[in-house]
Design a protein around this motif. Sequence first.
Motif, PDB file in Angstrom:
ATOM      1  N   MET A 291      10.606   2.844   5.012  1.00 48.46           N
ATOM      2  CA  MET A 291      10.995   4.232   4.757  1.00 48.46           C
ATOM      3  C   MET A 291      12.008   4.363   3.610  1.00 48.46           C
ATOM      4  SD  MET A 291      12.676   7.053   7.329  1.00 48.46           S
ATOM      5  CE  MET A 291      11.385   6.797   8.538  1.00 48.46           C
ATOM      6  N   PRO A 292      13.179   3.683   3.676  1.00 48.26           N
ATOM      7  CA  PRO A 292      14.129   3.845   2.569  1.00 48.26           C
ATOM      8  C   PRO A 292      13.620   3.241   1.262  1.00 48.26           C
ATOM      9  CG  PRO A 292      14.933   2.198   4.124  1.00 48.26           C
ATOM     10  CD  PRO A 292      13.756   2.864   4.767  1.00 48.26           C
ATOM     11  N   VAL A 293      12.846   2.136   1.326  1.00 45.03           N
ATOM     12  CA  VAL A 293      12.287   1.569   0.096  1.00 45.03           C
ATOM     13  C   VAL A 293      11.374   2.587  -0.578  1.00 45.03           C
ATOM     14  CG1 VAL A 293      10.683  -0.160  -0.811  1.00 45.03           C
ATOM     15  CG2 VAL A 293      12.495  -0.847   0.752  1.00 45.03           C
ATOM     16  N   GLY A 294      10.523   3.233   0.207  1.00 48.92           N
ATOM     17  CA  GLY A 294       9.632   4.251  -0.350  1.00 48.92           C
ATOM     18  C   GLY A 294      10.395   5.414  -0.959  1.00 48.92           C
ATOM     19  N   LEU A 295      11.474   5.826  -0.316  1.00 52.25           N
ATOM     20  CA  LEU A 295      12.284   6.918  -0.853  1.00 52.25           C
ATOM     21  C   LEU A 295      12.952   6.522  -2.164  1.00 52.25           C
ATOM     22  CD1 LEU A 295      13.911   8.278   2.435  1.00 52.25           C
ATOM     23  CD2 LEU A 295      12.191   9.420   1.032  1.00 52.25           C
ATOM     24  N   VAL A 296      13.392   5.252  -2.271  1.00 48.09           N
ATOM     25  CA  VAL A 296      13.995   4.782  -3.526  1.00 48.09           C
ATOM     26  C   VAL A 296      12.963   4.793  -4.644  1.00 48.09           C
ATOM     27  CG1 VAL A 296      14.961   2.771  -4.700  1.00 48.09           C
ATOM     28  CG2 VAL A 296      15.815   3.415  -2.455  1.00 48.09           C
ATOM     29  N   VAL A 297      11.761   4.295  -4.362  1.00 46.36           N
ATOM     30  CA  VAL A 297      10.697   4.303  -5.366  1.00 46.36           C
ATOM     31  C   VAL A 297      10.407   5.734  -5.816  1.00 46.36           C
ATOM     32  CG1 VAL A 297       8.248   3.816  -5.776  1.00 46.36           C
ATOM     33  CG2 VAL A 297       9.672   2.153  -4.569  1.00 46.36           C
TER      34      VAL A 297
ATOM     35  N   ILE B 160       0.839  -1.206   0.000  1.00 48.67           N
ATOM     36  CA  ILE B 160       0.000   0.000   0.000  1.00 48.67           C
ATOM     37  C   ILE B 160       0.869   1.250   0.000  1.00 48.67           C
ATOM     38  CG2 ILE B 160      -1.670   1.317   1.359  1.00 48.67           C
ATOM     39  CD1 ILE B 160      -2.871  -1.328   2.277  1.00 48.67           C
ATOM     40  N   TYR B 161       1.950   1.237   0.794  1.00 48.64           N
ATOM     41  CA  TYR B 161       2.834   2.397   0.872  1.00 48.64           C
ATOM     42  C   TYR B 161       3.472   2.696  -0.478  1.00 48.64           C
ATOM     43  CZ  TYR B 161       6.726   5.322   2.506  1.00 48.64           C
ATOM     44  OH  TYR B 161       7.626   6.344   2.690  1.00 48.64           O
ATOM     45  N   VAL B 162       3.965   1.665  -1.157  1.00 48.20           N
ATOM     46  CA  VAL B 162       4.583   1.849  -2.475  1.00 48.20           C
ATOM     47  C   VAL B 162       3.559   2.391  -3.473  1.00 48.20           C
ATOM     48  CG1 VAL B 162       5.521   0.601  -4.462  1.00 48.20           C
ATOM     49  CG2 VAL B 162       6.432   0.167  -2.187  1.00 48.20           C
ATOM     50  N   SER B 163       2.341   1.852  -3.438  1.00 53.41           N
ATOM     51  CA  SER B 163       1.311   2.316  -4.375  1.00 53.41           C
ATOM     52  C   SER B 163       0.935   3.772  -4.122  1.00 53.41           C
ATOM     53  CB  SER B 163       0.068   1.421  -4.283  1.00 53.41           C
ATOM     54  OG  SER B 163      -0.582   1.577  -3.028  1.00 53.41           O
ATOM     55  N   GLN B 164       0.897   4.179  -2.853  1.00 55.30           N
ATOM     56  CA  GLN B 164       0.566   5.573  -2.530  1.00 55.30           C
ATOM     57  C   GLN B 164       1.658   6.521  -3.013  1.00 55.30           C
ATOM     58  OE1 GLN B 164      -0.015   5.099   1.713  1.00 55.30           O
ATOM     59  NE2 GLN B 164      -2.237   5.100   1.515  1.00 55.30           N
ATOM     60  N   ILE B 165       2.915   6.112  -2.862  1.00 53.53           N
ATOM     61  CA  ILE B 165       4.016   6.944  -3.334  1.00 53.53           C
ATOM     62  C   ILE B 165       3.978   7.057  -4.853  1.00 53.53           C
ATOM     63  CG2 ILE B 165       6.533   7.026  -3.621  1.00 53.53           C
ATOM     64  CD1 ILE B 165       6.792   6.007  -0.789  1.00 53.53           C
ATOM     65  N   ALA B 166       3.777   5.933  -5.533  1.00 55.92           N
ATOM     66  CA  ALA B 166       3.734   5.951  -6.999  1.00 55.92           C
ATOM     67  C   ALA B 166       2.615   6.852  -7.503  1.00 55.92           C
ATOM     68  CB  ALA B 166       3.546   4.525  -7.522  1.00 55.92           C
TER      69      ALA B 166
ATOM     70  N   LEU C 239      22.369  12.025  -2.502  1.00 53.76           N
ATOM     71  CA  LEU C 239      21.463  11.543  -1.464  1.00 53.76           C
ATOM     72  C   LEU C 239      20.849  10.200  -1.849  1.00 53.76           C
ATOM     73  CD1 LEU C 239      20.061  11.980   1.224  1.00 53.76           C
ATOM     74  CD2 LEU C 239      18.314  13.327   0.039  1.00 53.76           C
ATOM     75  N   SER C 240      20.591  10.005  -3.141  1.00 56.47           N
ATOM     76  CA  SER C 240      20.012   8.731  -3.583  1.00 56.47           C
ATOM     77  C   SER C 240      20.917   7.564  -3.230  1.00 56.47           C
ATOM     78  CB  SER C 240      19.756   8.760  -5.092  1.00 56.47           C
ATOM     79  OG  SER C 240      20.945   9.068  -5.806  1.00 56.47           O
ATOM     80  N   ALA C 241      22.247   7.766  -3.284  1.00 56.55           N
ATOM     81  CA  ALA C 241      23.184   6.701  -2.917  1.00 56.55           C
ATOM     82  C   ALA C 241      23.077   6.379  -1.433  1.00 56.55           C
ATOM     83  CB  ALA C 241      24.612   7.111  -3.272  1.00 56.55           C
ATOM     84  N   MET C 242      22.873   7.395  -0.597  1.00 59.23           N
ATOM     85  CA  MET C 242      22.707   7.179   0.837  1.00 59.23           C
ATOM     86  C   MET C 242      21.416   6.419   1.124  1.00 59.23           C
ATOM     87  SD  MET C 242      23.919  10.921   2.256  1.00 59.23           S
ATOM     88  CE  MET C 242      23.508  10.464   3.933  1.00 59.23           C
ATOM     89  N   ILE C 243      20.352   6.745   0.373  1.00 57.91           N
ATOM     90  CA  ILE C 243      19.075   6.065   0.574  1.00 57.91           C
ATOM     91  C   ILE C 243      19.194   4.596   0.189  1.00 57.91           C
ATOM     92  CG2 ILE C 243      16.668   5.958  -0.167  1.00 57.91           C
ATOM     93  CD1 ILE C 243      16.840   9.015  -0.615  1.00 57.91           C
ATOM     94  N   VAL C 244      19.852   4.318  -0.935  1.00 57.30           N
ATOM     95  CA  VAL C 244      20.055   2.943  -1.376  1.00 57.30           C
ATOM     96  C   VAL C 244      20.868   2.172  -0.335  1.00 57.30           C
ATOM     97  CG1 VAL C 244      21.245   1.497  -3.065  1.00 57.30           C
ATOM     98  CG2 VAL C 244      19.810   3.387  -3.830  1.00 57.30           C
ATOM     99  N   GLN C 245      21.893   2.817   0.216  1.00 58.68           N
ATOM    100  CA  GLN C 245      22.704   2.170   1.242  1.00 58.68           C
ATOM    101  C   GLN C 245      21.876   1.859   2.480  1.00 58.68           C
ATOM    102  OE1 GLN C 245      25.672   1.032   0.823  1.00 58.68           O
ATOM    103  NE2 GLN C 245      25.906   0.282   2.915  1.00 58.68           N
ATOM    104  N   SER C 246      20.914   2.721   2.802  1.00 57.38           N
ATOM    105  CA  SER C 246      20.031   2.499   3.949  1.00 57.38           C
ATOM    106  C   SER C 246      19.168   1.260   3.730  1.00 57.38           C
ATOM    107  CB  SER C 246      19.151   3.728   4.180  1.00 57.38           C
ATOM    108  OG  SER C 246      18.285   3.526   5.273  1.00 57.38           O
ATOM    109  N   VAL C 247      18.676   1.073   2.491  1.00 56.75           N
ATOM    110  CA  VAL C 247      17.895  -0.125   2.183  1.00 56.75           C
ATOM    111  C   VAL C 247      18.750  -1.374   2.367  1.00 56.75           C
ATOM    112  CG1 VAL C 247      16.626  -1.380   0.404  1.00 56.75           C
ATOM    113  CG2 VAL C 247      16.393   1.095   0.587  1.00 56.75           C
ATOM    114  N   LYS C 248      19.981  -1.307   1.888  1.00 53.45           N
ATOM    115  CA  LYS C 248      20.882  -2.456   1.992  1.00 53.45           C
ATOM    116  C   LYS C 248      21.158  -2.809   3.453  1.00 53.45           C
ATOM    117  CE  LYS C 248      23.328  -1.792  -2.410  1.00 53.45           C
ATOM    118  NZ  LYS C 248      24.625  -1.499  -3.043  1.00 53.45           N
ATOM    119  N   GLN C 249      21.342  -1.795   4.284  1.00 48.48           N
ATOM    120  CA  GLN C 249      21.660  -2.040   5.684  1.00 48.48           C
ATOM    121  C   GLN C 249      20.438  -2.511   6.475  1.00 48.48           C
ATOM    122  OE1 GLN C 249      23.397   1.622   7.067  1.00 48.48           O
ATOM    123  NE2 GLN C 249      25.446   1.105   6.350  1.00 48.48           N
TER     124      GLN C 249
END
Length: 359
Positions: free
Chosen positions: A257-263, A222-228, A317-327
């Motif tokens: 949170m970081p997944v939504g920011l990546v999307v 639902i969160y991903v769909s709302q962001i999209a 910043l996008s690289a930091m967000i991606v790193q947050s998802v990985k961690q």
Amino acid sequence: MTGSEDQRPTPASVADLPNLAKALDDDRFRQFLDHVPFAVAVSELGQGERLVYGNIEFERLTGLHAEDLQGQQWNVLPSSPSVDGGGELAVALLENEEYLGVFSVRAPDAVRSVDAWSNTIVDDVGAPLFRLLALSERDRSDVEAALTQSLVEKDVLLKELQHRVKNNLQMITALIRMEARNAQRQEESERFGHLAGRIEALSILYRSLYGSNETETVDLGIYVSQIATSVMAVHAVEGIRLDMKVDTWLVSVNVAMPVGLVVNELMTNALKYAFAGRNGGEIKVRCTVDNDGCKILVSDDGVGLSNNADWPRRGKLSAMIVQSVKQNAHADIDVVSEPGSGVAVTITFKRENATAKED
């Protein structure tokens, strides 16, 4: 000295009794204290303050026998810190007088909640002679009612705070978008737009939490769909279609949170750059869940990247967000792109790495 039912002594009234020094030497007064409906203990002041008396109710509440109290200091009391986060009862009664607060007393047979009073008894010229402690046990129903009321009040305050934060996030987003429209240079406008999108993604997450009883998890699909949907509404380009399919799945807020920011980043970039010079195109968003875990796919059929290393760019910043998802989710992120063939970014993480962890 028993008096009528309406004249029964209270802890505060005993603490104010005059001439306690003389009264404690009177067996009749001690018998009176032994039968008052609350606990009383007395220490003699002077060099090395020591306990000299405890009544029957004090023995029952604390589990300490009167003969064992003789010569002891107040730290013998088996109490926990006050329920409002203050100090131990043995410390509080030495530092304060009158009403001390509510404390838990750990007797051998039970843990009891008590109201506590303390008072210093002085002689005719004002010299301190005794310290008196009075304890009155709280009825369990009263304690539970007080705790329930406290929780209700805290819940109301929390919901009010959440409501204000949600409104502030929405206002900040609106102000940033307004500044983006007024920016003199295209580069400034794009930076404002990206920032507004990131704040809006957080605002959506906050609304998801605020609208449910959960505080640690959010439905990722639902969160991903709302962001999209939000990104398409803000950066709508004629001829660009959104193909979206999501599975619902509760995950940790630290993962969502970081997944939504990546999307948000991927869709914003696609709408701005992927279809330059084209009449239309398609953005695909998927959130699929199986027994192993979850895959998030954001792809487009646009112009593509000249090099897969172009996203995310180091230092951005996008690289930091991606790193947050990985961690946070121990996720694998795969970027596939060729010039003229669009971009496809897949985030994959296992089920056990996405659930809320208990403290």
